[in-house]
Design a protein around this motif. Structure first.
Motif, PDB file in Angstrom:
ATOM      1  N   VAL A  39       0.839  -1.199   0.000  1.00  0.00           N
ATOM      2  CA  VAL A  39       0.000   0.000   0.000  1.00  0.00           C
ATOM      3  C   VAL A  39       0.880   1.256   0.000  1.00  0.00           C
ATOM      4  CG1 VAL A  39      -1.590   1.363   1.432  1.00  0.00           C
ATOM      5  CG2 VAL A  39      -2.048  -1.060   1.019  1.00  0.00           C
ATOM      6  N   PHE A  40       2.060   1.168   0.606  1.00  0.00           N
ATOM      7  CA  PHE A  40       2.934   2.343   0.694  1.00  0.00           C
ATOM      8  C   PHE A  40       3.286   2.913  -0.680  1.00  0.00           C
ATOM      9  CE2 PHE A  40       3.292   0.744   4.948  1.00  0.00           C
ATOM     10  CZ  PHE A  40       3.590   1.857   5.731  1.00  0.00           C
ATOM     11  N   PRO A  41       3.783   2.095  -1.641  1.00  0.00           N
ATOM     12  CA  PRO A  41       4.049   2.676  -2.966  1.00  0.00           C
ATOM     13  C   PRO A  41       2.803   3.260  -3.632  1.00  0.00           C
ATOM     14  CG  PRO A  41       5.144   0.557  -2.740  1.00  0.00           C
ATOM     15  CD  PRO A  41       4.228   0.697  -1.558  1.00  0.00           C
ATOM     16  N   ALA A  42       1.657   2.588  -3.439  1.00  0.00           N
ATOM     17  CA  ALA A  42       0.423   3.071  -4.067  1.00  0.00           C
ATOM     18  C   ALA A  42       0.019   4.444  -3.539  1.00  0.00           C
ATOM     19  CB  ALA A  42      -0.701   2.064  -3.844  1.00  0.00           C
ATOM     20  N   LEU A  43       0.277   4.690  -2.261  1.00  0.00           N
ATOM     21  CA  LEU A  43      -0.110   5.962  -1.644  1.00  0.00           C
ATOM     22  C   LEU A  43       1.045   6.960  -1.589  1.00  0.00           C
ATOM     23  CD1 LEU A  43      -2.450   4.836   1.287  1.00  0.00           C
ATOM     24  CD2 LEU A  43      -2.999   5.390  -1.087  1.00  0.00           C
ATOM     25  N   LEU A  44       2.171   6.612  -2.199  1.00  0.00           N
ATOM     26  CA  LEU A  44       3.341   7.485  -2.149  1.00  0.00           C
ATOM     27  C   LEU A  44       3.066   8.892  -2.699  1.00  0.00           C
ATOM     28  CD1 LEU A  44       6.098   6.974  -0.944  1.00  0.00           C
ATOM     29  CD2 LEU A  44       6.945   6.391  -3.220  1.00  0.00           C
ATOM     30  N   PRO A  45       2.304   9.033  -3.800  1.00  0.00           N
ATOM     31  CA  PRO A  45       2.006  10.408  -4.252  1.00  0.00           C
ATOM     32  C   PRO A  45       1.274  11.236  -3.184  1.00  0.00           C
ATOM     33  CG  PRO A  45       1.538   8.836  -6.006  1.00  0.00           C
ATOM     34  CD  PRO A  45       1.824   8.022  -4.767  1.00  0.00           C
ATOM     35  N   LEU A 167      -9.764   4.751  -1.769  1.00  0.00           N
ATOM     36  CA  LEU A 167     -10.138   5.421  -0.520  1.00  0.00           C
ATOM     37  C   LEU A 167      -9.413   6.748  -0.366  1.00  0.00           C
ATOM     38  CD1 LEU A 167     -10.196   2.354   1.919  1.00  0.00           C
ATOM     39  CD2 LEU A 167     -12.166   3.745   1.221  1.00  0.00           C
ATOM     40  N   ALA A 168      -8.140   6.778  -0.783  1.00  0.00           N
ATOM     41  CA  ALA A 168      -7.370   8.017  -0.689  1.00  0.00           C
ATOM     42  C   ALA A 168      -7.951   9.083  -1.614  1.00  0.00           C
ATOM     43  CB  ALA A 168      -5.912   7.754  -1.036  1.00  0.00           C
ATOM     44  N   ALA A 169      -8.353   8.668  -2.826  1.00  0.00           N
ATOM     45  CA  ALA A 169      -8.928   9.622  -3.780  1.00  0.00           C
ATOM     46  C   ALA A 169     -10.288  10.130  -3.316  1.00  0.00           C
ATOM     47  CB  ALA A 169      -9.049   8.971  -5.154  1.00  0.00           C
ATOM     48  N   ALA A 170     -11.064   9.242  -2.676  1.00  0.00           N
ATOM     49  CA  ALA A 170     -12.424   9.609  -2.260  1.00  0.00           C
ATOM     50  C   ALA A 170     -12.466  10.304  -0.903  1.00  0.00           C
ATOM     51  CB  ALA A 170     -13.301   8.365  -2.213  1.00  0.00           C
ATOM     52  N   ALA A 171     -11.528   9.948  -0.014  1.00  0.00           N
ATOM     53  CA  ALA A 171     -11.594  10.480   1.346  1.00  0.00           C
ATOM     54  C   ALA A 171     -10.217  10.919   1.835  1.00  0.00           C
ATOM     55  CB  ALA A 171     -12.184   9.423   2.295  1.00  0.00           C
ATOM     56  N   SER A 172      -9.357   9.943   2.233  1.00  0.00           N
ATOM     57  CA  SER A 172      -8.061  10.284   2.826  1.00  0.00           C
ATOM     58  C   SER A 172      -7.122   9.101   2.728  1.00  0.00           C
ATOM     59  CB  SER A 172      -8.244  10.674   4.298  1.00  0.00           C
ATOM     60  OG  SER A 172      -7.005  10.714   4.976  1.00  0.00           O
ATOM     61  N   TRP A 173      -5.825   9.380   2.564  1.00  0.00           N
ATOM     62  CA  TRP A 173      -4.842   8.306   2.562  1.00  0.00           C
ATOM     63  C   TRP A 173      -4.817   7.590   3.910  1.00  0.00           C
ATOM     64  CZ3 TRP A 173      -1.001   8.319   6.177  1.00  0.00           C
ATOM     65  CH2 TRP A 173      -0.674   9.533   6.779  1.00  0.00           C
ATOM     66  N   ARG A 174      -5.192   8.296   4.983  1.00  0.00           N
ATOM     67  CA  ARG A 174      -5.198   7.684   6.315  1.00  0.00           C
ATOM     68  C   ARG A 174      -6.208   6.533   6.377  1.00  0.00           C
ATOM     69  NH1 ARG A 174      -2.221  11.013   9.588  1.00  0.00           N
ATOM     70  NH2 ARG A 174      -1.948  13.146   8.820  1.00  0.00           N
ATOM     71  N   LEU A 175      -7.329   6.712   5.710  1.00  0.00           N
ATOM     72  CA  LEU A 175      -8.336   5.649   5.674  1.00  0.00           C
ATOM     73  C   LEU A 175      -7.806   4.452   4.891  1.00  0.00           C
ATOM     74  CD1 LEU A 175     -11.202   4.788   6.443  1.00  0.00           C
ATOM     75  CD2 LEU A 175     -12.008   5.857   4.316  1.00  0.00           C
ATOM     76  N   GLY A 176      -6.978   4.711   3.866  1.00  0.00           N
ATOM     77  CA  GLY A 176      -6.395   3.625   3.090  1.00  0.00           C
ATOM     78  C   GLY A 176      -5.572   2.677   3.950  1.00  0.00           C
ATOM     79  N   PHE A 177      -4.854   3.211   4.930  1.00  0.00           N
ATOM     80  CA  PHE A 177      -4.134   2.372   5.882  1.00  0.00           C
ATOM     81  C   PHE A 177      -5.051   1.872   7.005  1.00  0.00           C
ATOM     82  CE2 PHE A 177      -0.377   4.806   4.300  1.00  0.00           C
ATOM     83  CZ  PHE A 177       0.418   3.726   3.942  1.00  0.00           C
ATOM     84  N   PRO A 258      -3.095   9.172 -10.477  1.00  0.00           N
ATOM     85  CA  PRO A 258      -2.698   8.314  -9.364  1.00  0.00           C
ATOM     86  C   PRO A 258      -3.604   7.095  -9.189  1.00  0.00           C
ATOM     87  CG  PRO A 258      -2.508  10.595  -8.719  1.00  0.00           C
ATOM     88  CD  PRO A 258      -3.175  10.595 -10.062  1.00  0.00           C
ATOM     89  N   SER A 259      -4.912   7.256  -9.366  1.00  0.00           N
ATOM     90  CA  SER A 259      -5.815   6.120  -9.177  1.00  0.00           C
ATOM     91  C   SER A 259      -5.643   5.084 -10.292  1.00  0.00           C
ATOM     92  CB  SER A 259      -7.272   6.596  -9.118  1.00  0.00           C
ATOM     93  OG  SER A 259      -7.624   7.291 -10.308  1.00  0.00           O
ATOM     94  N   LEU A 260      -5.433   5.543 -11.543  1.00  0.00           N
ATOM     95  CA  LEU A 260      -5.191   4.606 -12.638  1.00  0.00           C
ATOM     96  C   LEU A 260      -3.845   3.892 -12.447  1.00  0.00           C
ATOM     97  CD1 LEU A 260      -6.058   3.399 -15.350  1.00  0.00           C
ATOM     98  CD2 LEU A 260      -4.950   5.353 -16.487  1.00  0.00           C
ATOM     99  N   ALA A 261      -2.840   4.625 -11.965  1.00  0.00           N
ATOM    100  CA  ALA A 261      -1.535   4.018 -11.696  1.00  0.00           C
ATOM    101  C   ALA A 261      -1.655   2.938 -10.626  1.00  0.00           C
ATOM    102  CB  ALA A 261      -0.540   5.093 -11.261  1.00  0.00           C
ATOM    103  N   ALA A 262      -2.464   3.206  -9.596  1.00  0.00           N
ATOM    104  CA  ALA A 262      -2.672   2.195  -8.546  1.00  0.00           C
ATOM    105  C   ALA A 262      -3.360   0.956  -9.112  1.00  0.00           C
ATOM    106  CB  ALA A 262      -3.498   2.786  -7.402  1.00  0.00           C
ATOM    107  N   THR A 263      -4.257   1.153 -10.081  1.00  0.00           N
ATOM    108  CA  THR A 263      -4.937   0.018 -10.706  1.00  0.00           C
ATOM    109  C   THR A 263      -3.962  -0.836 -11.505  1.00  0.00           C
ATOM    110  OG1 THR A 263      -7.000   1.289 -10.849  1.00  0.00           O
ATOM    111  CG2 THR A 263      -6.793  -0.648 -12.272  1.00  0.00           C
ATOM    112  N   PHE A 264      -3.077  -0.210 -12.246  1.00  0.00           N
ATOM    113  CA  PHE A 264      -2.055  -0.958 -12.983  1.00  0.00           C
ATOM    114  C   PHE A 264      -1.091  -1.654 -12.032  1.00  0.00           C
ATOM    115  CE2 PHE A 264      -1.996  -0.359 -17.640  1.00  0.00           C
ATOM    116  CZ  PHE A 264      -3.153   0.381 -17.772  1.00  0.00           C
TER     117      PHE A 264
END
Length: 400
Positions: A39-45, A167-177, A258-264
């Protein structure tokens, strides 16, 4: 790939005498342990924006996570040898759930780094024990069992970073963790119920000391062990460099959101769900060396092609083919767990993994520093070159 009777025999061998529940529990724990790390690389941006991190410092964050994971391998192996493999998995999962909550609550860059490293260390306790557990309960199907467990981790890598990115795109990266915290505690209960506390005989290694370190180092200083460790080191460096910055690379170099990159990024690991059991099956039928040659060769070519490919379809194809890189671990780690002397299996594997992971974890710093200077594409070509070094060692590797 399998005829019907072969598939039924495989399932029967994997699930007989209650082993199936152990396999499911270990695989589920690895799903979380590895998936949240990716999850860390995905949320790095988002982390870069929140804490004003440069590309080099962002790479250092990912490296610190994996260095802490590396440092914890040897203590994790000793813990598994001394307290029992199942007990080590439960302890790792409980502590991981606590520390990922600290990551989600971080309010400064130093706090983020400290919480990230603590999380990395706690997940390390899961590392060696899962291999020794599967080695203890499986024989002819060991490669497939390890491959299936590792593929569960790739499912976590495919699902959790994508979910965290959404979750980061919709709300917060904190929720993603934070959403993963209750999952860790639930999985701890599953592991406690399904996996026996101890599955192997007592070990000659039961304490963390200089004498223990020397004893284990002598036991693993065998030519075939060191050669396969070298192969894994080269490919783990490549894996860390690739995954540590792949979403950021797609954003910066390919123009993806960022969201498309996370999907790839998730696609890479989704393909690995198939790759790792296939690699394990190849090991059980063709041998480790020949299967490694195929896996490393495909990985090298796909990484070398990546900078020259553009467009959604082209990048998707190269991303999926690059997942061959994920086939390395079930081959090298199964080889090593069988090559290490039986009286130090957990601690010996733990010490080897400490070296492999600590040195391999420098990959993101290499990629981040190159990217900082405008050489993102060159960094990925460099990773292809490092992968090719693994092939150079293969002719000297004997079958386990």
């Amino acid at each position: 790939m399998f005829r019907g009777d072969e598939l039924r025999a495989l399932v029967r061998d994997l699930t007989a005498d209650g082993r199936g529940w152990v396999l499911v529990a270990v695989a589920g724990g690895w799903f979380l342990s590895l998936g949240v790390r990716l999850v860390f690389p995905a949320l790095l941006p988002y982390l870069r924006e929140e804490f004003s991190l440069s590309l080099t410092v962002a790479g250092l964050l990912v490296t610190s996570l994996w260095v802490a994971y590396a440092v914890g391998q040897f203590p994790g192996g000793i813990l598994g040898d001394r307290l029992g493999e199942g007990n080590a998995l439960v302890a790792s999962t409980v502590v991981s759930g606590t520390t990922v909550a600290l990551v989600a609550a971080a309010t400064s860059a130093p706090m983020l780094f400290a919480a990230t490293m603590t999380f990395g260390f706690s997940t390390a306790l899961f590392g060696p024990a899962r291999f020794t557990i599967l080695s203890a309960i499986y024989d002819d199907r060991e490669g497939v069992a390890v491959g299936l467990t590792l593929s569960a981790g790739e499912l976590g890598n495919a699902a959790l970073p994508v979910a965290a990115g959404l979750l980061a795109a919709a709300a917060s990266w904190r929720l993603g963790f934070g959403v993963t915290v209750p999952l860790f505690f639930l999985m701890a209960v599953v592991l406690f119920r399904a996996v026996p506390g101890r599955l192997t005989e007592g070990s000659a290694v039961d304490s963390l000391s200089v004498s223990t370190l020397r004893y284990v180092a002598r036991g693993i200083a065998k030519r075939r062990i060191l050669l396969v460790t070298g192969v894994h080191l080269f490919l783990f460096f490549v894996y860390q460099g690739f995954t540590g910055f792949y979403p950021t690379y797609l954003v910066e170099a390919k123009g993806f959101s960022p969201s498309l990159a996370a999907t790839f990024f998730g696609l890479f690991f989704a393909a690995g769900v198939v790759v790792q059991p296939l690699a394990g099956f190849g090991r059980d039928t063709l041998g480790s060396r020949r299967t490694l040659a195929v896996v490393i060769g495909v990985s090298t070519l796909s990484l070398a092609a990546l900078p020259f490919v553009d467009g959604l379809v082209g990048v998707a194809v190269v991303t999926a083919v690059s997942s061959a890189l994920l086939g390395v671990t079930p081959l090298t780690q199964t080889y090593l767990v069988n090559a290490v002397p039986s009286d130090m299996r957990g601690s010996g594997l733990g010490l080897l993994r400490t070296g492999q992971i600590a040195l391999g974890a420098t990959g993101p710093v290499f990629v981040g520093a190159a990217a900082e200077r405008g050489h993102f594409d060159a960094a990925y070509l460099g990773l292809a070159g490092v992968a090719a070094l693994g092939i150079v060692l293969l002719p000297f590797v004997t079958e386990a």
